[in-house]
Design an enzyme around this catalytic site. Sequence first.
Site, short mmCIF file in Angstrom:
data_model
loop_
_atom_site.label_atom_id
_atom_site.label_comp_id
_atom_site.label_asym_id
_atom_site.label_seq_id
_atom_site.Cartn_x
_atom_site.Cartn_y
_atom_site.Cartn_z
N ALA A 11 0.82 -1.21 0.05
CA ALA A 11 -0.10 0.00 -0.14
C ALA A 11 0.63 1.35 -0.11
CB ALA A 11 -0.92 0.25 1.15
N ARG A 16 10.37 7.65 -1.04
CA ARG A 16 11.84 7.97 -1.63
C ARG A 16 12.23 7.71 -3.12
NH1 ARG A 16 13.85 4.02 3.31
NH2 ARG A 16 11.60 3.38 3.07
N GLN A 74 -6.12 -0.14 2.07
CA GLN A 74 -5.68 0.60 3.51
C GLN A 74 -5.87 1.97 3.15
OE1 GLN A 74 -1.47 0.44 4.30
NE2 GLN A 74 -1.44 0.87 6.48
N THR A 80 3.31 -0.50 8.89
CA THR A 80 3.31 -1.90 8.37
C THR A 80 2.28 -2.79 9.02
OG1 THR A 80 5.21 -2.19 9.22
CG2 THR A 80 5.36 -2.17 6.87
N GLY A 141 15.71 -2.15 9.64
CA GLY A 141 15.43 -2.39 11.04
C GLY A 141 16.56 -3.48 11.48
N GLU A 156 13.94 0.14 14.32
CA GLU A 156 14.09 0.84 13.01
C GLU A 156 15.43 1.79 12.94
OE1 GLU A 156 12.24 -0.16 10.22
OE2 GLU A 156 11.78 -1.43 11.70
N ASN A 229 13.76 1.09 -2.02
CA ASN A 229 13.30 2.27 -1.36
C ASN A 229 13.65 3.29 -2.32
OD1 ASN A 229 11.99 0.96 0.81
ND2 ASN A 229 14.28 0.61 1.63
N ASN A 379 11.00 -12.97 -54.91
CA ASN A 379 12.11 -12.19 -54.76
C ASN A 379 11.39 -10.62 -54.69
OD1 ASN A 379 14.99 -11.43 -54.26
ND2 ASN A 379 14.71 -10.14 -56.17
N TYR A 389 -2.86 0.91 -47.31
CA TYR A 389 -3.69 2.08 -46.59
C TYR A 389 -4.07 3.23 -47.57
CZ TYR A 389 -5.09 4.98 -42.64
OH TYR A 389 -5.82 5.91 -41.73
C1 UD1 Z 1 10.46 -2.35 6.72
C2 UD1 Z 1 10.49 -2.90 8.28
C3 UD1 Z 1 12.08 -2.83 8.60
C4 UD1 Z 1 12.85 -3.97 7.53
C5 UD1 Z 1 12.75 -3.62 6.06
C6 UD1 Z 1 12.86 -4.73 5.09
C7 UD1 Z 1 8.65 -1.77 9.31
C8 UD1 Z 1 8.39 -0.87 10.23
N1 UD1 Z 1 10.12 -1.90 8.90
O1 UD1 Z 1 11.04 -0.99 6.51
O2 UD1 Z 1 12.29 -3.35 9.61
O3 UD1 Z 1 14.08 -4.07 7.68
O4 UD1 Z 1 11.21 -3.45 6.01
O5 UD1 Z 1 12.70 -4.38 3.80
O6 UD1 Z 1 7.86 -2.55 8.89
N2 UD1 Z 1 3.44 -0.86 3.38
C9 UD1 Z 1 1.87 -0.62 3.56
N3 UD1 Z 1 1.35 0.12 4.43
C10 UD1 Z 1 1.78 1.00 5.21
C11 UD1 Z 1 3.45 1.03 5.30
C12 UD1 Z 1 4.02 0.29 4.36
O7 UD1 Z 1 1.26 -1.24 3.08
O8 UD1 Z 1 1.14 1.85 5.89
C13 UD1 Z 1 4.10 -1.70 2.78
C14 UD1 Z 1 4.70 -1.07 1.60
O9 UD1 Z 1 4.10 -0.80 0.60
C15 UD1 Z 1 6.21 -1.88 1.59
C16 UD1 Z 1 6.31 -2.64 2.78
O10 UD1 Z 1 4.69 -2.33 3.43
O11 UD1 Z 1 5.68 -2.95 0.43
C17 UD1 Z 1 7.20 -2.16 3.67
O12 UD1 Z 1 7.20 -0.75 3.77
P1 UD1 Z 1 8.38 0.28 4.01
O13 UD1 Z 1 7.95 1.52 4.00
O14 UD1 Z 1 9.13 -0.07 2.66
O15 UD1 Z 1 9.13 -0.20 5.18
P2 UD1 Z 1 10.66 -0.19 5.27
O16 UD1 Z 1 11.18 1.20 5.61
O17 UD1 Z 1 11.62 -0.71 3.99
CA CA Z 2 10.97 -1.40 2.20
#
Ligand code: UD1
Ligand code: CA
Length: 464
Positions: A11, A16, A74, A80, A141, A156, A229, A379, A389
């Site tokens: 979602a 970034r 969402q 997450t 994390g 994190e 990211n 040929n 056309y």
């Molecule tokens: C997350 C983990 C981190 C881990 C890393 C691995 C958390 C808080 N942190 O960080 O510990 O090392 O992944 O790649 O989980 N998403 C949603 N809804 C939201 C937020 C995120 O669906 O509200 C989805 C994003 O689209 C993505 C995934 O969850 O596919 C991870 O989110 P992202 O923001 O990339 O987390 P990271 O900062 O990479």
């Molecule tokens: Ca990520």
Amino acid sequence: MKEIGIILLAAGQGKRMKSSLPKVLHSVGGRPLFLHVLATAQSLRPRHVAIVIGHGAQAVKQAYRGDDAVWIVQEQQLGTAHAALCTKNCFRDFDGDILILSGDAPLISRRTLSALVDAHRQHKAALTLLTASLNKPAGYGRILRDGRGEITGIVEERDATEAQKEIEEVNAGVYVASRQFLFAALERVTNNNDQREYYLPDAVAIGLGQGKRIATVKVDDAREVMGINTREELAQMEKTFQERINRKWMEEGVTLKDPATTYIEEGVIIGKDTVIGPNTHLRGNTVIGQRCQIDGSAYLTDARLGDAVHLKFSVVLTSSHVAHGAIIGPFAHLRPGSSLGSNVHIGNFVETKEATIGEGTKANHLTYLGDVTIGRDTNIGAGTIICNYDGFKKYRTKIGDRVQVGSDSTLVAPISLGDDVYVATATTIRHDVPSGALAFNERQERLREGWTQQKREKMKGSKE
Ligand code: UD1
Ligand code: CA
């Protein structure tokens, strides 16, 4: 055997990335990020798949053609943990293990996921998570462990102390948990952190606080858990992906002259002893036979080549078939619906479209062949144009076997030329030609002796 359910988190906007496209729709290997993860997840034959979408929800949904997933929106991306919690209702009557995956980490393998689930079941854990050791753990994390090496939580990066940032073991963002534990824990997660987001990794500390067993599995190849990211990471991932695919084809007996500039998508198949030159793109469901030679700078999408086809330097082929022994290019363009028989020669600056061309037929120079069926051993002379056309409609042309079309001829469709027809050079044909006939235009050729000299003198006179 317990069943598996999947939650795929997709979602997020991916701030970034600085993109108007949701992050999970960015592609590697010609396929949106989340579809790689989804395909791997599906290979575990899960009972339920819930995909959490939000940013660009409609577009993300449309990118998947299958109907074996439930889409959960969402509305606000609160983190997450909140994302995973949104799927609670989908798993109401589900008693198995739930695997949680991120849509932005496409290289995760089926083998690793199976190992994670196996470990989870062996340890009878409430939650098991995948970790990885990275030389450059920035952005991930970090896994916190006590003196005995037992996990105590996840912090994190933005909430970590300088000392914690030194930790190389990271959270891969892949978890498996029992349904009961998972949703109860997620409900207890707070957003008491730097980003004011609900963090899924906090479920670890919550479980430990309740005396639950939390297990970890370290991935063998850390590249598998690479998340995207930023655009830079996307480019690196594309490279890793290409290297993986290229290595596979080299192992299968394909020569790549310059793997660094060879781009092969996942759905492509290549026969052995085929030799591929630099700057070649093989896309979609392209299938290439054995012993083919691709000189370089080739852009093939959904193309099918038989054995021993030679694509000379710089060709573009889209949704086209080429039978064995054919020679195409240099600088040729086969547009959709081109179907070339064996040993056909298509030379430089020749364009084909919806063209069925029989065995041994040649069109070697500067020609347009659109909406046409041509027989064998015909040929087509240099500069032949099929006028398919008229500004309103497209029409078809039929040309028989062993036909000789003289250079600079134009065939005005709809039109049919029988077998063994001979078209004189620079003929415009508007009517059908029966088999064996010669077609030519009456045109008087005239001469003016000394004309050039006269012209030059006249021009000189006008300048003075
Ligand atoms: C997350 C983990 C981190 C881990 C890393 C691995 C958390 C808080 N942190 O960080 O510990 O090392 O992944 O790649 O989980 N998403 C949603 N809804 C939201 C937020 C995120 O669906 O509200 C989805 C994003 O689209 C993505 C995934 O969850 O596919 C991870 O989110 P992202 O923001 O990339 O987390 P990271 O900062 O990479
Ligand atoms: Ca990520």
